[in-house]
Design an enzyme around this catalytic site. Structure first.
Site, short mmCIF file in Angstrom:
data_model
loop_
_atom_site.label_atom_id
_atom_site.label_comp_id
_atom_site.label_asym_id
_atom_site.label_seq_id
_atom_site.Cartn_x
_atom_site.Cartn_y
_atom_site.Cartn_z
N GLY A 87 7.40 -6.10 3.74
CA GLY A 87 7.62 -4.67 3.58
C GLY A 87 6.98 -4.13 2.32
O GLY A 87 6.43 -3.02 2.31
N ASP A 88 7.01 -4.92 1.23
CA ASP A 88 6.33 -4.52 -0.01
C ASP A 88 4.81 -4.48 0.20
O ASP A 88 4.14 -3.59 -0.32
CB ASP A 88 6.68 -5.49 -1.13
CG ASP A 88 8.15 -5.46 -1.49
OD1 ASP A 88 8.63 -4.40 -1.92
OD2 ASP A 88 8.82 -6.49 -1.32
N ARG A 89 4.30 -5.45 0.95
CA ARG A 89 2.86 -5.46 1.23
C ARG A 89 2.46 -4.22 2.02
O ARG A 89 1.43 -3.58 1.75
CB ARG A 89 2.51 -6.73 2.00
CG ARG A 89 1.10 -6.81 2.59
CD ARG A 89 0.02 -6.96 1.55
NE ARG A 89 -0.33 -5.69 0.92
CZ ARG A 89 -1.37 -5.49 0.15
NH1 ARG A 89 -2.18 -6.50 -0.14
NH2 ARG A 89 -1.62 -4.32 -0.36
N TYR A 130 15.19 -0.51 -5.29
CA TYR A 130 16.10 -1.58 -4.91
C TYR A 130 17.53 -1.30 -5.37
O TYR A 130 18.37 -2.20 -5.42
CB TYR A 130 15.61 -2.93 -5.47
CG TYR A 130 14.50 -3.54 -4.66
CD1 TYR A 130 14.75 -4.55 -3.75
CD2 TYR A 130 13.19 -3.09 -4.80
CE1 TYR A 130 13.73 -5.11 -3.00
CE2 TYR A 130 12.16 -3.64 -4.06
CZ TYR A 130 12.44 -4.65 -3.16
OH TYR A 130 11.42 -5.19 -2.42
N ALA A 140 2.75 -1.08 -0.34
CA ALA A 140 1.70 -1.07 -1.36
C ALA A 140 0.36 -0.68 -0.78
O ALA A 140 -0.40 0.11 -1.38
CB ALA A 140 1.62 -2.44 -2.03
#
Length: 482
Positions: A265-267, A146, A270
């Site tokens: 997007g993180d899901r 980030y 991951a």
């Protein structure tokens, strides 16, 4: 390092990146203020949750694997709050933070954000031996960069790891190190990165299909410039576009997902990182990650991370004895997020095109689809001693593999009223061939305000006919009766 409570059945994952602290202030906005044209939010509820790389780590841990988060934390109150939120969920390796931990507060009206407030501008100061060792010993790595320095201070260690690396870039961060297995920018991020590489050229195509052409061109540019093995451009409701530098693969979403997309997007990253660490092929990992991101949005998005749930690998079926529990939890999450729960039922013995068309239509009627399946004894009582042709465990596995299906539950009775009473779906979907047939479950569904819905059925498709044709051999191929 604190321990994680997740199962060790899957390859452990190390998440490297910048943790954030997120707050949601949720309420209702039904009028404008009298002194300014701004909405008035009332009935507010405040919640806090991990954000940034910390969110990605929690999502990976929810997939049932041991996760270590390498991130920068300090002595500020936001860092202390985040440590409490992460305790028992992921292992934690800290590098020193210069300044206060970044946090953001969203003011929400339902699922719609009205305003965001950002605080804190802390950055990672330096790597530590423990952080370098965590990267060197990792079986799989997700970098959630980030732009606040954690990936930068560990860049040399990341460049020399032997583990598969998924790099989730953001515009404030630097490009990934060469050789990563998969990079996962959004379409907006891919366009911006590609423009930088093209010396400011912004001659993107226009139109819906042109959006795919632009994403394909950007992905190809990034694969070559970053020397990545693959780039998956996430496209929101359209899924993801996977490129190895040549003809791309479009992986569509299983169904339209409505809800808060924050953290999708993180899901995606991951799920892909965990599966690649397990040895899954890139194409299969991206497909499962699209499915996981769609479920994530449907089931409440980032706000659902506030309370840990039972771990389950993205795209993986629950244990044989817990199909009902998985289905009930799915229905509860979707209902709590304001979504529509759809259920459909049947034997689904020798799954055929008629079944698939029905289930796809049912999924489009709501925000999740739960399939209620007759047990082997139930099928035998209904169809005779020669059935089922396929045992319940295999039927569940095949149904779970359909992208339109969110959960499957098995019932032992002749009809699914007991199971429906636990699920309480908003819609109970049946094939149009039941149009003139009384449905015993209809009064029950209507008792909680649910609706029985008939959907078109592909004529001429039948498990009985398929079984008869298979038994008779090639001579029976002209038999298309119902």
């Amino acid at each position: 390092m604190t321990g994680s409570t997740a199962s060790t059945a899957h390859t452990p994952l190390v998440v490297v990146g910048d943790a954030l602290l997120d707050h949601d202030l949720c309420g209702r906005a039904e009028r404008l203020a009298p002194d300014a044209p701004v909405p008035v939010v009332h009935g507010t509820r405040r919640s806090s949750r991990p954000g940034g790389a910390a969110l990605a780590a929690c999502l990976a841990a929810a997939d049932g694997r041991r996760v270590t988060l390498v991130t920068a934390l300090g002595d500020d109150p936001a860092s202390d709050t985040l440590r409490e939120l992460l305790a028992g969920r992921v292992g934690l390796v800290e590098v020193p933070l210069e300044g206060a931990l970044s946090s953001k507060t969203r003011v929400m009206a339902g699922d719609r954000p009205l305003l965001r407030l950002d605080d804190g501008d802390g950055c990672a100061r330096e790597a530590t031996p423990e952080a370098v060792a965590a990267v060197a010993e990792a079986g799989g790595i997700l970098v959630a960069d980030y732009g606040r320095g954690t990936a930068d201070v560990l860049r040399d260690a990341l460049a020399h790891t032997a583990a598969p690396v998924v790099w989730d870039p953001h515009l404030r961060g630097r490009p990934p190190v060469p050789g990563v297995r998969l990079v996962t920018p959004s379409a907006q991020e891919a366009r911006a990165f590609a423009r930088q590489l093209d010396d400011g050229d912004d001659t993107g195509d226009t139109g819906d299909t042109a959006g795919l052409r632009t994403a394909a061109r950007d992905a190809r540019t990034l694969v070559r410039a970053w020397r990545a093995q693959a780039v998956a451009v996430t496209l929101g409701e359209r899924g993801a576009l996977l490129s190895h530098g040549e003809t791309p693969l479009l992986v569509p979403t299983p169904a339209a997902a409505t809800g808060d997309p924050c953290g999708a997007g993180d899901r995606f990253a991951a799920a892909a990182a965990g599966l690649l660490a397990d040895g899954t092929l890139t194409e299969a990992a991206v497909q499962a990650a699209v499915h996981a991101a769609t479920r994530y949005v449907t089931e409440g998005g980032a706000r659902a991370v506030a309370a840990p749930d039972q771990p389950r690998t993205a795209g993986e079926a629950p244990a044989d004895g817990d199909t009902t529990g998985d289905a009930v939890r799915t229905a509860a999450r979707v209902r709590a997020a304001g979504g529509t729960v759809v259920a459909a039922g049947g034997c689904f013995d020798l799954l055929h095109a008629g079944h698939v068309a029905l289930l796809q239509a049912a999924r489009r009627a709501g925000d999740c689809l739960i399939v209620c399946v007759n047990s082997d004894d139930s099928v035998r009582r209904r169809k005779g001693d020669g059935r089922p042709l396929v045992p319940a465990a295999d039927r569940v596995r095949v149904l779970r593999a359909l992208e339109c299906v969110d959960a499957v539950a098995v019932f032992e009775e002749d009809t699914p009223e007991r199971l429906l009473g636990e699920l309480r779906p908003h819609i109970w979907a049946k094939g149009g061939d039941y149009a003139r047939t009384p449905l015993p479950e209809q009064p029950l569904v209507e008792s909680w305000g649910g609706q029985v819905l008939l959907l078109p059925y592909l004529d001429g498709r039948s498990t009985t006919v398929l079984a008869r044709r298979a038994a008779l051999g090639p001579a029976s191929t002209g038999d298309r009766g119902k």
